[in-house]
Design an enzyme around this catalytic site. Structure first.
Site, short mmCIF file in Angstrom:
data_model
loop_
_atom_site.label_atom_id
_atom_site.label_comp_id
_atom_site.label_asym_id
_atom_site.label_seq_id
_atom_site.Cartn_x
_atom_site.Cartn_y
_atom_site.Cartn_z
N ARG A 199 -10.17 0.79 9.32
CA ARG A 199 -9.65 -0.53 9.64
C ARG A 199 -10.65 -1.35 10.43
O ARG A 199 -10.37 -2.51 10.74
CB ARG A 199 -8.39 -0.35 10.49
CG ARG A 199 -7.11 -0.84 9.82
CD ARG A 199 -6.01 -0.61 10.83
NE ARG A 199 -4.75 -1.21 10.55
CZ ARG A 199 -3.74 -0.59 9.94
NH1 ARG A 199 -3.89 0.60 9.42
NH2 ARG A 199 -2.57 -1.19 9.83
N ARG A 255 -0.66 -8.45 14.09
CA ARG A 255 -1.22 -7.51 13.10
C ARG A 255 -1.99 -8.28 12.02
O ARG A 255 -3.03 -7.82 11.56
CB ARG A 255 -0.10 -6.67 12.47
CG ARG A 255 0.28 -5.50 13.39
CD ARG A 255 1.63 -4.93 13.07
NE ARG A 255 1.76 -4.46 11.72
CZ ARG A 255 2.90 -4.47 11.04
NH1 ARG A 255 4.00 -4.92 11.59
NH2 ARG A 255 2.94 -4.00 9.82
N ARG A 267 10.95 -0.33 10.91
CA ARG A 267 9.78 -0.11 11.76
C ARG A 267 9.77 -1.08 12.93
O ARG A 267 9.92 -2.28 12.73
CB ARG A 267 8.50 -0.32 10.93
CG ARG A 267 8.03 0.93 10.25
CD ARG A 267 6.85 0.66 9.35
NE ARG A 267 5.71 0.04 10.04
CZ ARG A 267 4.53 -0.11 9.46
NH1 ARG A 267 4.33 0.30 8.23
NH2 ARG A 267 3.54 -0.66 10.12
N ARG A 322 10.65 -5.78 4.32
CA ARG A 322 10.50 -4.36 4.66
C ARG A 322 11.26 -4.02 5.94
O ARG A 322 11.84 -2.94 6.07
CB ARG A 322 9.01 -4.02 4.82
CG ARG A 322 8.76 -2.55 5.14
CD ARG A 322 7.30 -2.19 5.05
NE ARG A 322 6.51 -2.74 6.15
CZ ARG A 322 5.18 -2.71 6.20
NH1 ARG A 322 4.50 -2.18 5.20
NH2 ARG A 322 4.52 -3.20 7.22
N LYS A 369 0.83 -1.22 0.00
CA LYS A 369 0.00 0.00 0.00
C LYS A 369 0.86 1.26 0.00
O LYS A 369 0.65 2.15 -0.81
CB LYS A 369 -0.94 0.02 1.21
CG LYS A 369 -1.94 -1.13 1.24
CD LYS A 369 -3.02 -0.93 2.29
CE LYS A 369 -2.50 -1.03 3.72
NZ LYS A 369 -2.07 -2.39 4.13
P1 AMP Z 1 0.19 0.85 9.27
O1 AMP Z 1 1.32 1.79 9.00
O2 AMP Z 1 -1.05 1.19 8.48
O3 AMP Z 1 0.60 -0.59 9.11
O4 AMP Z 1 -0.21 1.04 10.79
C1 AMP Z 1 0.69 0.75 11.85
C2 AMP Z 1 -0.07 0.62 13.16
O5 AMP Z 1 -0.74 1.85 13.47
C3 AMP Z 1 -1.18 -0.43 13.16
O6 AMP Z 1 -0.71 -1.73 13.43
C4 AMP Z 1 -2.08 0.10 14.28
O7 AMP Z 1 -1.53 -0.17 15.56
C5 AMP Z 1 -2.01 1.60 14.08
N1 AMP Z 1 -3.07 2.07 13.15
C6 AMP Z 1 -2.89 2.59 11.89
N2 AMP Z 1 -4.06 2.91 11.32
C7 AMP Z 1 -5.01 2.56 12.23
C8 AMP Z 1 -6.44 2.61 12.22
N3 AMP Z 1 -7.13 3.08 11.15
N4 AMP Z 1 -7.10 2.19 13.33
C9 AMP Z 1 -6.44 1.73 14.41
N5 AMP Z 1 -5.10 1.63 14.47
C10 AMP Z 1 -4.38 2.04 13.40
#
Ligand code: AMP
Length: 190
Positions: free
Chosen positions: A89, A146, A134, A128, A14
């Protein structure tokens, strides 16, 4: 305004595809994960609250991300639309998004869902981890959580948007360019 939702499991590509999408269609990229990581880096109250949850691979509360998104909708100007990456999400977030947009007579334009087989998810995230550093990519049990959270809480959105006639799936297996071409072919329709 156009409101595209970039959807897919962790590691689907993404973030990589978002860069080309926002450039080509003059969109503002709103990644809730990135917004949360900058709050953590800046040491804000919100960042402190979110840190432990993110590091455990759990979701932060719906209200937190909904507030972040709504404030961006109000303040970002000069774009043709938004690319929502990592939001919504949960079903509750999707409903909150519909309400937010509905208040100004707007609606979700389309969901662009990048799908990869389950067995590729771990492989992509491991790769990654060596590049982006990260914290939530580094530990296998966090990644596993996750993926579980994705299946339990996020995957039900497929049906939610399918019923709304807004769900479009892209095959995420292939080179970055191949996947980008598939995405552009879809987005050109809107
Ligand atoms: P991402 O970069 O989208 O993989 O997000 C990393 C982490 O941020 C996720 O594993 C969640 O802990 C938190 N996070 C990101 N977007 C959301 C969302 N829309 N709702 C809840 N937690 C989020």
């Amino acid at each position: 305004m156009k409101y595209f939702i970039l959807f897919g499991p962790p590691g689907a590509g993404k973030g990589t595809q978002a860069t080309a999408m926002v450039e080509n269609y003059h969109l503002c990229h709103l990644s809730t994960g990135e917004l949360l990581r900058s709050e953590i880096a800046a040491g804000t109250q919100l960042g402190l609250q979110a840190k432990a949850l993110i590091e455990a691979g759990s979701l932060v509360p719906d209200e937190v991300v909904e507030g972040m998104i709504e404030s961006k909708f109000k303040t970002v100007k000069g774009v043709e639309g938004f690319l929502l990456d990592g939001f919504p999400r949960t079903i509750a977030q999707a409903q909150a998004l519909d309400e937010m947009l509905g208040r100004s007579g707007e609606e979700v334009t389309s969901v662009v869902s990048i799908m990869i087989p389950d067995e590729m998810i771990m492989e992509r995230i491991r790769h990654r981890a060596t590049i982006e550093g990260r914290a939530d990519d580094a530990k296998e049990e966090v990644v596993a959580n996750r993926i579980r959270t994705y299946h339990d809480k996020t995957e039900p959105l497929v049906d939610f948007y399918r019923k709304a006639g807004k769900y479009n799936e892209i095959d995420g297996v292939g080179t970055i360019e191949e996947v980008r071409e598939r995405i552009f072919t879809l987005m050109n329709k809107f």
